[in-house]
Design a protein around this motif. Structure first.
Motif, short mmCIF file in Angstrom:
data_model
loop_
_atom_site.label_atom_id
_atom_site.label_comp_id
_atom_site.label_asym_id
_atom_site.label_seq_id
_atom_site.Cartn_x
_atom_site.Cartn_y
_atom_site.Cartn_z
N THR A 34 0.84 -1.20 0.00
CA THR A 34 0.00 0.00 0.00
C THR A 34 0.88 1.25 0.00
O THR A 34 0.53 2.26 -0.60
CB THR A 34 -0.92 0.04 1.23
OG1 THR A 34 -0.12 0.01 2.43
CG2 THR A 34 -1.87 -1.14 1.23
N ILE A 80 -2.10 3.49 -2.85
CA ILE A 80 -3.54 3.69 -2.69
C ILE A 80 -3.96 4.99 -3.36
O ILE A 80 -4.96 5.05 -4.08
CB ILE A 80 -3.92 3.72 -1.19
CG1 ILE A 80 -3.70 2.34 -0.57
CG2 ILE A 80 -5.36 4.17 -1.01
CD1 ILE A 80 -3.97 2.30 0.91
N ASN A 114 -6.30 0.65 4.08
CA ASN A 114 -6.86 1.11 2.81
C ASN A 114 -7.44 2.52 2.88
O ASN A 114 -8.02 3.00 1.91
CB ASN A 114 -7.94 0.13 2.34
CG ASN A 114 -7.35 -1.22 1.97
OD1 ASN A 114 -6.36 -1.29 1.26
ND2 ASN A 114 -7.94 -2.30 2.48
#
Length: 237
Positions: free
Chosen positions: A99, A128, A200
């Motif tokens: 990420t 992300i 996330n």
């Protein structure tokens, strides 16, 4: 009395040559030269690698679901300077599954000297957000090196990245604290931002509100080195 003084000097590494081992910490071997750089000089690649190893082993490991990569200085340099990314890809972790990726950026342009250069900055890539955030403590001295690294990374991860130089990043007051700023910003962004939120979620990446005191940062790094060294000595005794 002389024997006591000798033991004290050995404990603090005063009798060591620059290339002698000072601390073995997992995959990093710190030399006397590396430790001296933490005390009052321009940080070596190995000093920064130790800090990354420390953050991974003692902080990031507590978050097994996190997909954050702390790429070592030598790997970041190889990524930026290698003409054949297929060779580099084999030596790197799986960047596409991450990420976020932290990369210490060096302005060295001589591929024959992996530990060369004169300035460090930090590149934090958020896959992300699709953004490469550049934190430079000496205005935009490493702009080209950071941008070139981000462009190479685009090819490896297979997606376009917006390059964003954060001009409000805290600035150093001399010519040798850049590596310390890299380490302290890395710790702050990792512990106070990324690991505090869901992996996330989008996280604010600005550090303009930070008051970085490099001298205190050096003391913190040295304290951690000495604590790990004493732990090693206790295990061996």
């Amino acid at each position: 009395m002389s024997r006591i003084k000798d033991r004290v000097r050995r404990h603090f590494g005063d009798n060591l040559a620059p290339d002698d081992a000072y601390l073995s910490y997992y995959d990093v071997r710190l030399t006397k030269l590396d430790v001296d750089s933490i005390k009052n000089d321009w940080l070596t690649d190995n000093a920064i690698a130790f800090w990354q190893e420390y953050l991974e082993r003692e902080h990031l490991s507590n978050h097994p679901r996190a997909k954050i990569i702390l790429l070592r200085p030598t790997m970041a340099f190889m990524l930026r300077t290698s003409p054949d990314l297929s060779i580099v890809a084999d030596a790197l972790p799986d960047l596409r599954s991450a990420t976020h990726i932290f990369l210490p950026i060096n302005d060295n342009s001589d591929v024959t000297q992996a530990s060369g250069g004169s300035h460090w900055s930090l590149l934090l890539v958020s896959l992300i957000d699709g953004v490469a955030f550049s934190y430079d403590s000496l205005h935009s001295s490493n702009y080209e090196s950071a941008r070139d690294t981000a462009e190479k990374l685009e090819q490896l991860v297979g997606r376009k990245l917006k390059f964003l130089a954060l001009n409000e990043a805290p600035q150093q007051e001399n010519g040798s604290d850049c590596g310390v700023f890299v380490c302290l910003n890395m710790k702050h962004l990792l512990l106070k931002r990324l690991l505090k939120y869901d992996a996330n979620e989008k996280v604010a990446m600005s550090v303009d509100d930070r008051d970085i005191r490099a001298s205190e940062g050096r003391k913190e790094m040295l304290r951690i080195v000495e604590e790990r060294r004493r732990e090693g000595e206790r295990r061996r005794s």
